[in-house]
Design an enzyme around this catalytic site. Structure first.
Site: not given
Ligand code: FES
Length: 141
Positions: A35, A60, A104
């Site tokens: 991500c 995020c 996350c």
């Molecule tokens: Fe990667 Fe939250 S989407 S840390």
């Protein structure tokens, strides 16, 4: 019903312990390759206790909420206790995260571990390598 708990939304909107510590005793930075989110944790340590902790998270909402909650959970605690903090405990303290957002909370666990390792390394303090498993860092091209 909302996808995110009240607690996640609260820590996302009003994150605790955001910022930088000048002259920190330990710093840990980790990222998630998929991500692209990055989390950095700063520690101030006094007599083996986390006297202060701050974070910077480029990521995020769940990563911000996880950093905020994780820093609250380790503040004032001995390093030995901070090392036992798992991403699951962070997610539980937030009253849960959606399954696809669990990674996350992993960033928070890893960043804290990396910051404690940095402190140990800088001060020549011996530790059990099992407490600091490698997480496939992004050194390779
Ligand atoms: Fe990667 Fe939250 S989407 S840390």
């Amino acid at each position: 019903m909302s996808l995110y708990s009240e607690k996640v939304m609260d820590h996302f909107r009003n994150p605790r312990n955001v910022g930088v510590i000048e002259n920190p005793d330990g710093v840990g930075e980790v990222g998630n390759m998929k991500c692209g989110d990055i989390m950095k944790i700063y520690l101030k340590i006094e007599n083996g206790i986390i006297a202060d902790v701050k974070f910077e998270t480029f990521g995020c909402g769940s990563a911000i909420a996880s950093s905020s909650m994780a820093t609250e959970l380790i503040k004032g605690k001995p390093l030995s206790e901070a090392l036992t903090l798992t991403n699951k405990a962070v997610a539980e303290a937030l009253d849960g995260l959606p399954a696809y957002k669990m990674h996350c909370s992993v960033l928070a666990e890893e960043a804290i571990r990396a910051a404690i390792k940095d402190y140990y390394d800088k001060n020549g303090i011996a530790y059990d390598p099992k407490d600091f498993p490698e997480h496939g860092h992004e050194e390779e091209a």
